[in-house]
Design a protein around this motif. Structure first.
Motif, mmCIF file in Angstrom:
data_model
loop_
_atom_site.group_PDB
_atom_site.id
_atom_site.type_symbol
_atom_site.label_atom_id
_atom_site.label_comp_id
_atom_site.label_asym_id
_atom_site.label_seq_id
_atom_site.Cartn_x
_atom_site.Cartn_y
_atom_site.Cartn_z
ATOM 1 N N GLN A 144 -99.706 22.003 19.568
ATOM 2 C CA GLN A 144 -98.468 22.767 19.691
ATOM 3 C C GLN A 144 -98.051 23.264 18.307
ATOM 4 O O GLN A 144 -97.993 22.508 17.354
ATOM 5 C CB GLN A 144 -97.368 21.884 20.279
ATOM 6 N N VAL A 145 -97.733 24.545 18.254
ATOM 7 C CA VAL A 145 -97.332 25.164 16.993
ATOM 8 C C VAL A 145 -95.999 24.599 16.537
ATOM 9 O O VAL A 145 -95.077 24.427 17.337
ATOM 10 C CB VAL A 145 -97.222 26.697 17.157
ATOM 11 N N GLN A 146 -95.900 24.306 15.247
ATOM 12 C CA GLN A 146 -94.630 23.869 14.670
ATOM 13 C C GLN A 146 -94.249 24.820 13.551
ATOM 14 O O GLN A 146 -95.070 25.140 12.690
ATOM 15 C CB GLN A 146 -94.739 22.440 14.147
ATOM 16 N N LEU A 147 -93.001 25.236 13.580
ATOM 17 C CA LEU A 147 -92.457 26.133 12.563
ATOM 18 C C LEU A 147 -91.185 25.516 12.008
ATOM 19 O O LEU A 147 -90.280 25.183 12.777
ATOM 20 C CB LEU A 147 -92.143 27.506 13.161
ATOM 21 N N VAL A 148 -91.109 25.357 10.697
ATOM 22 C CA VAL A 148 -89.955 24.729 10.069
ATOM 23 C C VAL A 148 -89.377 25.676 9.026
ATOM 24 O O VAL A 148 -90.042 25.996 8.030
ATOM 25 C CB VAL A 148 -90.325 23.386 9.416
ATOM 26 N N GLU A 149 -88.136 26.091 9.285
ATOM 27 C CA GLU A 149 -87.455 26.991 8.361
ATOM 28 C C GLU A 149 -86.663 26.196 7.326
ATOM 29 O O GLU A 149 -86.205 25.084 7.603
ATOM 30 C CB GLU A 149 -86.474 27.910 9.102
ATOM 31 N N SER A 150 -86.465 26.796 6.170
ATOM 32 C CA SER A 150 -85.632 26.206 5.130
ATOM 33 C C SER A 150 -85.084 27.323 4.255
ATOM 34 O O SER A 150 -85.553 28.456 4.317
ATOM 35 C CB SER A 150 -86.422 25.207 4.287
ATOM 36 N N GLY A 151 -84.081 26.976 3.449
ATOM 37 C CA GLY A 151 -83.555 27.932 2.483
ATOM 38 C C GLY A 151 -82.214 28.536 2.826
ATOM 39 O O GLY A 151 -81.654 29.289 2.029
ATOM 40 N N GLY A 152 -81.689 28.233 4.008
ATOM 41 C CA GLY A 152 -80.391 28.763 4.368
ATOM 42 C C GLY A 152 -79.278 28.101 3.577
ATOM 43 O O GLY A 152 -79.489 27.127 2.856
ATOM 44 N N GLY A 153 -78.086 28.660 3.709
ATOM 45 C CA GLY A 153 -76.942 28.092 3.019
ATOM 46 C C GLY A 153 -75.800 29.078 2.927
ATOM 47 O O GLY A 153 -75.795 30.119 3.584
ATOM 48 N N LEU A 154 -74.844 28.738 2.090
ATOM 49 C CA LEU A 154 -73.655 29.563 1.869
ATOM 50 C C LEU A 154 -73.867 30.380 0.600
ATOM 51 O O LEU A 154 -74.221 29.833 -0.450
ATOM 52 C CB LEU A 154 -72.422 28.676 1.734
ATOM 53 N N VAL A 155 -73.620 31.682 0.709
ATOM 54 C CA VAL A 155 -73.772 32.565 -0.438
ATOM 55 C C VAL A 155 -72.669 33.600 -0.420
ATOM 56 O O VAL A 155 -72.186 33.980 0.658
ATOM 57 C CB VAL A 155 -75.166 33.235 -0.423
ATOM 58 N N GLN A 156 -72.257 34.041 -1.595
ATOM 59 C CA GLN A 156 -71.213 35.052 -1.681
ATOM 60 C C GLN A 156 -71.782 36.437 -1.382
ATOM 61 O O GLN A 156 -72.981 36.683 -1.577
ATOM 62 C CB GLN A 156 -70.598 35.039 -3.074
ATOM 63 N N PRO A 157 -70.955 37.344 -0.908
ATOM 64 C CA PRO A 157 -71.413 38.726 -0.711
ATOM 65 C C PRO A 157 -72.030 39.275 -1.989
ATOM 66 O O PRO A 157 -71.515 39.056 -3.095
ATOM 67 C CB PRO A 157 -70.129 39.460 -0.347
ATOM 68 N N GLY A 158 -73.154 39.969 -1.829
ATOM 69 C CA GLY A 158 -73.891 40.485 -2.971
ATOM 70 C C GLY A 158 -74.935 39.543 -3.509
ATOM 71 O O GLY A 158 -75.756 39.928 -4.344
#
Length: 116
Positions: free
Chosen positions: A1-15
């Motif tokens: 079974q394929v596994q995909l793990v995302e990372s790198g999201g978060g809170l950032v200011q506009p721009g």
């Protein structure tokens, strides 16, 4: 079974900028079209960017010139570099892997919040 793990999201200011990563396992990665989709609250999931196994990218009009998709087949990882972020980019971002016309596989998503 394929596994995909995302990372790198978060809170950032506009721009600001963020780079998302999606690492795959149990997959012959180089044969798959890899993509990023997003879903904002109360909205349908939409395509952000895809990259074919040959390395050709396609982008949603709303992110052209700001986002860049790339892949590293040796690391089985697809990236989404997001620059000049806007509040409208706030969403859960999902990684997608598809082999030909087969059923796509999805990661669990990573939240990106653009806010001051």
């Amino acid at each position: 079974q394929v596994q995909l793990v995302e990372s790198g999201g978060g809170l950032v200011q506009p721009g600001g900028s963020l780079r998302l990563s999606c690492t795959a396992s149990r997959i012959f990665f180089s044969l798959y079209t890899m993509g990023w989709y997003r879903q904002a609250p109360g909205k349908q999931r939409e395509l952000v960017a895809v990259m074919s196994r040959g390395g050709s990218p396609n982008y949603a009009d709303s992110v052209k010139g700001r986002f860049t998709i790339s892949r590293d087949n040796a690391k089985k990882t697809v990236y989404l570099q997001m620059n000049s972020l806007k509040p409208d980019d706030t969403a859960v971002y999902y990684c997608n892997a598809q082999l030909g016309d087969g059923k796509p596989d999805w990661g669990k998503g990573t939240l990106v919040t653009v806010s001051s």
